[in-house]
Design an enzyme around this catalytic site. Structure first.
Site, PDB file in Angstrom:
ATOM      1  NE  ARG A  29      -1.967  -1.995   3.168  1.00  0.00           N
ATOM      2  CZ  ARG A  29      -2.484  -2.246   4.418  1.00  0.00           C
ATOM      3  NH1 ARG A  29      -3.609  -2.097   4.766  1.00  0.00           N
ATOM      4  NH2 ARG A  29      -1.451  -2.970   4.892  1.00  0.00           N
ATOM      5  CG  ASP A  74      -1.767 -12.930   3.169  1.00  0.00           C
ATOM      6  OD1 ASP A  74      -1.315 -11.766   3.352  1.00  0.00           O
ATOM      7  OD2 ASP A  74      -1.836 -13.894   4.335  1.00  0.00           O
ATOM      8  CE1 TYR A 151      -3.709 -13.432  11.155  1.00  0.00           C
ATOM      9  CE2 TYR A 151      -1.562 -14.787  10.839  1.00  0.00           C
ATOM     10  CZ  TYR A 151      -2.281 -13.583  10.884  1.00  0.00           C
ATOM     11  OH  TYR A 151      -1.586 -12.388  11.203  1.00  0.00           O
TER      12      TYR A 151
END
Ligand code: CP3
Length: 343
Positions: A29, A74, A151
């Protein structure tokens, strides 16, 4: 092609004419071109569009002149193939729709077939290799079993990892089953990437620094070691973690040709303690890139001095580049590492 590139030689601890540098999250980003693409395409869709993902992978190679490309994707992508619902909320934060709660959830998890479950990722590797034409090597990657487990259990990012540790310490046989499944997935995922053209691998154990050394040794190290041993394809592997200054010797024991370190430890002393039979990657604080050129240059100088011109240092940040980083500073960093390390 690319076999003699400075990055791969540094991974093998051979002498190089300068210190190679790449940046974790180098496609992201902080770049206007990336934000432009993301205005049109969601993060997961971007990962699953090989032409676009390849374009994004190549952005920092063209724009920053880094010495390696890392495939855009990812660490959580293979989880979908295991039967997990994955989302990236606004702002890019990952969210697991059906976190692991107990025995049946773990038993239900399937091992992945990379060709079937992550074909887009493998296709991106092929495209990038073709486009790079050997200019710089391509790094493939995977999350390590512990970080993936965290996660799955927490459902997203956590600050204390209490649910993960609760399962690890409270239900050891379930933990073993989960870690065995994730170990198998990680091995298959990494092997498939090498077969498609990844020339180096990075294993991200980003959150393992929440553990004590003895819990790491007992409940995590054996699985990470198995991953590294069983990815027998001979490409260099970088073993990365954050906040593990207190047990980097155990990270090394688990394996890897290069050990990734964050900025909470001094590179020179750490390397001396680990031994010079491994390479070292790091260790600039990503926040330094928010400062002036003078400050950036002083930090680069310090790290290069700390590495002492020893073969086997790969310059990188200690963790991912911050989204608010001015792109000119990232360009300046790469140029400065090259200039100051010229031998
Ligand atoms: O390094 C690269 O440029 C390659 C691509 C890459 C991404 N994530 C892109 C990404 C790689 C190698 C990763 C690995 C990854 N993903 C890790 C290990 C590295 C680390 O930082 O410790 C982890 C823990 C994840 C999980 C993940 N994915 C998180 C925590 C987030 C949110 C991060 C944030 O910066 O807010 C993501 C999303 C993600 N992965 C983005 C990018 C560019 C931002 C998504 C967006 O465009 O909105």
């Amino acid at each position: 092609m690319g076999g003699d590139h400075v990055f791969l030689r540094a991974c093998r601890r051979e002498a190089t004419e300068y210190t190679p540098v790449w940046l974790m999250r180098q496609a992201g980003r902080y770049m206007e071109e990336y934000r432009e693409i993301r205005r049109k395409v969601g993060f997961l869709d971007l990962c699953k569009s090989p032409d676009l993902a390849a374009e994004v992978t190549l952005l920092p190679v063209r724009k920053l002149g880094v010495d390696a490309a890392i495939i855009f994707g990812d660490i959580l992508l293979p989880l979908e193939g295991m039967g997990i619902g994955l989302e990236f909320a606004k702002g890019g934060k990952p969210l697991i729709r059906n976190p692991i709660r107990g025995k049946t959830d773990i038993e239900r998890l399937r091992p992945i077939e990379p060709d079937e479950h992550v074909p887009f990722f493998l296709k991106t590797i092929e495209i990038v290799r073709r486009e790079l034409e050997g200019r710089v090597p391509l790094i493939g990657f995977s999350g390590a079993p512990f970080t993936l487990a965290s996660y799955l259990i927490e459902g997203g990012h956590s600050t204390d990892y209490s649910k993960t540790k609760g399962l690890m310490l409270g239900a050891p046989s379930l933990w073993r089953l989960l870690m065995e499944k994730l170990t198998e997935v990680t091995i298959r995922y990494l092997r498939a990437q090498v077969h498609r053209g990844a020339q180096s691998l990075q294993l991200f154990d980003s959150w393992v620094g929440c553990l004590s050394p003895w819990d790491y040794e007992a409940h995590v190290l054996p699985y990470s070691r198995r991953v590294i041993q069983e990815v027998e394809e001979k490409v260099p592997l970088i073993h990365f973690s954050v906040g593990t200054s207190g047990f980097l010797h155990l990270i090394k024991e688990a394996g890897g040709d290069v050990i990734g370190i964050d900025w909470r430890t001094d590179l020179g002393g750490t390397w001396e303690r680990l031994g010079y039979d491994v390479g070292i990657q790091g260790n600039l604080d990503p926040s330094v890139l928010l400062a002036s050129r003078g400050v950036i240059e002083a930090h680069v100088r310090k790290i290069l001095e700390s590495a002492g011109n020893r073969p086997g240092h790969i310059f990188n940040l200690g963790h991912g580049i911050l989204p608010e980083t001015p792109v000119e500073n990232a360009i300046f960093l790469v140029e400065t590492v090259h200039r100051l390390s010229k031998r």
